[in-house]
Structure formats: structure tokens, C-alpha cells
Design an enzyme around this catalytic site. Structure first.
Site, PDB file in Angstrom:
ATOM      1  N   ASP A  16       0.867  -1.181   0.000  1.00 11.67           N
ATOM      2  CA  ASP A  16       0.000   0.000   0.000  1.00 11.67           C
ATOM      3  C   ASP A  16       0.904   1.232   0.000  1.00 11.67           C
ATOM      4  OD1 ASP A  16      -1.636   2.139   0.666  1.00 11.67           O
ATOM      5  OD2 ASP A  16      -2.717   1.038   2.225  1.00 11.67           O
ATOM      6  N   ASN A  30      -6.232  12.956 -10.815  1.00 11.86           N
ATOM      7  CA  ASN A  30      -6.895  13.423 -12.042  1.00 11.86           C
ATOM      8  C   ASN A  30      -6.670  14.933 -12.125  1.00 11.86           C
ATOM      9  OD1 ASN A  30      -9.220  14.840 -10.744  1.00 11.86           O
ATOM     10  ND2 ASN A  30      -9.649  12.765 -10.023  1.00 11.86           N
ATOM     11  N   GLY A  38      -9.601   4.952  -6.166  1.00 13.44           N
ATOM     12  CA  GLY A  38      -8.336   4.223  -6.296  1.00 13.44           C
ATOM     13  C   GLY A  38      -7.245   4.775  -5.401  1.00 13.44           C
ATOM     14  N   VAL A  39      -6.044   4.841  -5.944  1.00 12.82           N
ATOM     15  CA  VAL A  39      -4.889   5.260  -5.152  1.00 12.82           C
ATOM     16  C   VAL A  39      -5.017   6.736  -4.741  1.00 12.82           C
ATOM     17  CG1 VAL A  39      -3.357   5.847  -7.104  1.00 12.82           C
ATOM     18  CG2 VAL A  39      -2.392   4.962  -4.987  1.00 12.82           C
ATOM     19  N   ASP A  40      -5.641   7.529  -5.580  1.00 11.51           N
ATOM     20  CA  ASP A  40      -5.864   8.958  -5.294  1.00 11.51           C
ATOM     21  C   ASP A  40      -6.703   9.107  -4.020  1.00 11.51           C
ATOM     22  OD1 ASP A  40      -5.973  11.699  -5.661  1.00 11.51           O
ATOM     23  OD2 ASP A  40      -7.343  11.628  -7.375  1.00 11.51           O
ATOM     24  N   GLY A 132      -5.394   1.408 -13.472  1.00  7.07           N
ATOM     25  CA  GLY A 132      -6.635   1.113 -12.756  1.00  7.07           C
ATOM     26  C   GLY A 132      -7.818   1.583 -13.582  1.00  7.07           C
ATOM     27  N   VAL A 133      -8.501   2.574 -13.043  1.00  7.29           N
ATOM     28  CA  VAL A 133      -9.688   3.121 -13.715  1.00  7.29           C
ATOM     29  C   VAL A 133      -9.350   3.645 -15.116  1.00  7.29           C
ATOM     30  CG1 VAL A 133     -11.408   4.982 -13.570  1.00  7.29           C
ATOM     31  CG2 VAL A 133     -10.830   3.675 -11.542  1.00  7.29           C
TER      32      VAL A 133
HETATM   33  P1  ADP Z   1      -5.586   5.451 -12.631  1.00  7.22           P
HETATM   34  O1  ADP Z   1      -6.815   6.323 -12.632  1.00  7.22           O
HETATM   35  O2  ADP Z   1      -4.318   6.234 -12.947  1.00  7.22           O
HETATM   36  O3  ADP Z   1      -5.762   4.226 -13.455  1.00  7.22           O
HETATM   37  P2  ADP Z   1      -6.098   3.986 -10.142  1.00  7.22           P
HETATM   38  O4  ADP Z   1      -5.997   4.503  -8.758  1.00  7.22           O
HETATM   39  O5  ADP Z   1      -7.444   3.595 -10.634  1.00  7.22           O
HETATM   40  O6  ADP Z   1      -5.392   5.076 -11.096  1.00  7.22           O
HETATM   41  O7  ADP Z   1      -5.138   2.721 -10.289  1.00  7.22           O
HETATM   42  C1  ADP Z   1      -3.741   2.796 -10.392  1.00  7.22           C
HETATM   43  C2  ADP Z   1      -3.150   1.600  -9.690  1.00  7.22           C
HETATM   44  O8  ADP Z   1      -3.064   1.868  -8.286  1.00  7.22           O
HETATM   45  C3  ADP Z   1      -3.971   0.309  -9.811  1.00  7.22           C
HETATM   46  O9  ADP Z   1      -3.072  -0.764 -10.061  1.00  7.22           O
HETATM   47  C4  ADP Z   1      -4.598   0.162  -8.418  1.00  7.22           C
HETATM   48  O10 ADP Z   1      -4.815  -1.202  -8.087  1.00  7.22           O
HETATM   49  C5  ADP Z   1      -3.487   0.720  -7.565  1.00  7.22           C
HETATM   50  N1  ADP Z   1      -3.814   1.125  -6.190  1.00  7.22           N
HETATM   51  C6  ADP Z   1      -5.013   1.428  -5.637  1.00  7.22           C
HETATM   52  N2  ADP Z   1      -4.868   1.747  -4.337  1.00  7.22           N
HETATM   53  C7  ADP Z   1      -3.525   1.649  -4.054  1.00  7.22           C
HETATM   54  C8  ADP Z   1      -2.723   1.821  -2.887  1.00  7.22           C
HETATM   55  N3  ADP Z   1      -3.276   2.188  -1.711  1.00  7.22           N
HETATM   56  N4  ADP Z   1      -1.376   1.620  -2.985  1.00  7.22           N
HETATM   57  C9  ADP Z   1      -0.811   1.266  -4.157  1.00  7.22           C
HETATM   58  N5  ADP Z   1      -1.508   1.083  -5.285  1.00  7.22           N
HETATM   59  C10 ADP Z   1      -2.848   1.268  -5.236  1.00  7.22           C
END
Ligand code: ADP
Length: 185
Positions: A16, A30, A38-40, A132-133
Site C-alpha cells: 500500500d 486526475n 483508487g490510489v488517489d 486502474g480506472v
Molecule cells: P488510474 O486512474 O491512474 O488508473 P487507479 O488509482 O485507478 O489510477 O489505479 C492505479 C493503480 O493503483 C492500480 O493498479 C490500483 O490497483 C493501484 N492502487 C489502488 N490503491 C492503491 C494503494 N493504496 N497503494 C498502491 N496502489 C494502489
């Protein structure tokens, strides 16, 4: 997996990113910089409300109210995170590969590294931007991320770069790509 490039380390791990104790972590944000899923979302939640205020100030003061363009990067403090800083970058949305997505994704990694270097930071953790998204195919994204980081580290003394993957499956994809790149080196 650990690789050495010049004086620098490049490490892949599953974890994480909000728990990473690097000087800086990178947010796959974004253009609004107002948080999202997601990660944001995870980074905003862990950093606390002050990071949202900091992002709003960046929008007003550095971007004249505009959105952060895809491929570019800005920096804020990390507030409640273990990391001191967050570099926010906007990855490209995958549109089939015909909208300059590979170049824009490479710019995210390049501009984040330039920003970290400019602030004299020596350790950084990246997520897998856009996979991800934003639906960028992970094999292709891994090749772009790692090629960009390896060539940056060949040219600049930096320190430690980590990619924090959120699943074993993503880790395996990045590992296969890094092994290939290191063989070619
Ligand atoms: P994007 O919109 O750039 O695709 P996302 O957040 O949807 O960004 O996904 C980017 C990557 O981050 C994905 O592989 C997702 O599984 C991963 N992710 C989500 N939460 C975390 C976290 N807490 N730590 C690390 N990676 C994460």
C-alpha cells in the site's frame, strides 16, 4: 525484486503506497487535483484534509485555476502520511493507444523524477499509474514505466526508486518487464 542502476536502486514490491516511508510518494491523480477513487482516494484519506487544501492552492496559484494537464506533475506536502511529500501527476486515460498515451505516461514518470530531483528528495515510491480506472494495459504500462525510470537513473544520481504494486499479478508483470530491461542493459 531489486535492481541497481549506477548508484541508484530500483525496487518492485507489493504493498500500500500510503504506508511507504520514502521522502515522497506519487499520486495517480486526475486533472482536478480534488481527489477521486483508487490510489488517489487512498492518498487523500491517509494524508488528511490539509492535502485537499494544498491541492486547491496549487490549482489557484500555480495553474491559474486550470486543471493539471495529463503527463505533468505538481508537489504538495504529505501531511499525515509517513512520506514528507506527494507528487501528483495525471496519467493518460487509455483510448486504444492512438491518443499519444505512451508518451504521456512516460512524461508522468519523467516529470515526477525531475520534480523529486529539484526538491533534493532521494527516495520515491510510484503506484502503477493509469492501469486502474484509466485502463492502460498493464504489460505496456510496465514497459513504459520501467524503461523511463531506468534511463532516468542511468543519467542522474538520485537514490532509491520503488514501485508499489497493489496486487501479486501486477508485481509479476512489472518483474518480467524489469528482468527483460536489465538483460538488455
Ligand atoms: P488510474 O486512474 O491512474 O488508473 P487507479 O488509482 O485507478 O489510477 O489505479 C492505479 C493503480 O493503483 C492500480 O493498479 C490500483 O490497483 C493501484 N492502487 C489502488 N490503491 C492503491 C494503494 N493504496 N497503494 C498502491 N496502489 C494502489
Amino acid at each position: 525484486m531489486d535492481a541497481t542502476i549506477g548508484q541508484n536502486g530500483l525496487k518492485l514490491m507489493v504493498g500500500d503506497i500510503t504506508l511507504q516511508k520514502t521522502d515522497v510518494i506519487v499520486n495517480a491523480a486526475n486533472g482536478t487535483l480534488l481527489g477521486g477513487g483508487g490510489v488517489d482516494g487512498a492518498i487523500h484519506k491517509a494524508a488528511g484534509e490539509e492535502i485537499l487544501d494544498a491541492c486547491k492552492r496549487v490549482r489557484e496559484e500555480e495553474l491559474s485555476g486550470r486543471q493539471l494537464p495529463t503527463g505533468e506533475a505538481v508537489i504538495t506536502k504529505g501531511y499525515n502520511l509517513p512520506a514528507s511529500y506527494v507528487i501528483h501527476t495525471v496519467g493518460p486515460v487509455w483510448e486504444g493507444g492512438t491518443a499519444n498515451e505512451p508518451t504521456l505516461l512516460a512524461s508522468c514518470y519523467e516529470n515526477a523524477m525531475q520534480m523529486a530531483l529539484k526538491h533534493q528528495l532521494t527516495s520515491i515510491a510510484f503506484p502503477s499509474i493509469s492501469t486502474g480506472v484509466y485502463s492502460f494495459p498493464v504489460e505496456f504500462a510496465a514497459d513504459i514505466a520501467l524503461t523511463t525510470l531506468v534511463s532516468f537513473l542511468k543519467e542522474h544520481p538520485f537514490g532509491q526508486v520503488m514501485i508499489t504494486l497493489f496486487s501479486e499479478a501486477d508485481y509479476d508483470v512489472y518483474k518480467t518487464s524489469l528482468e527483460k530491461i536489465m538483460e538488455e542493459k
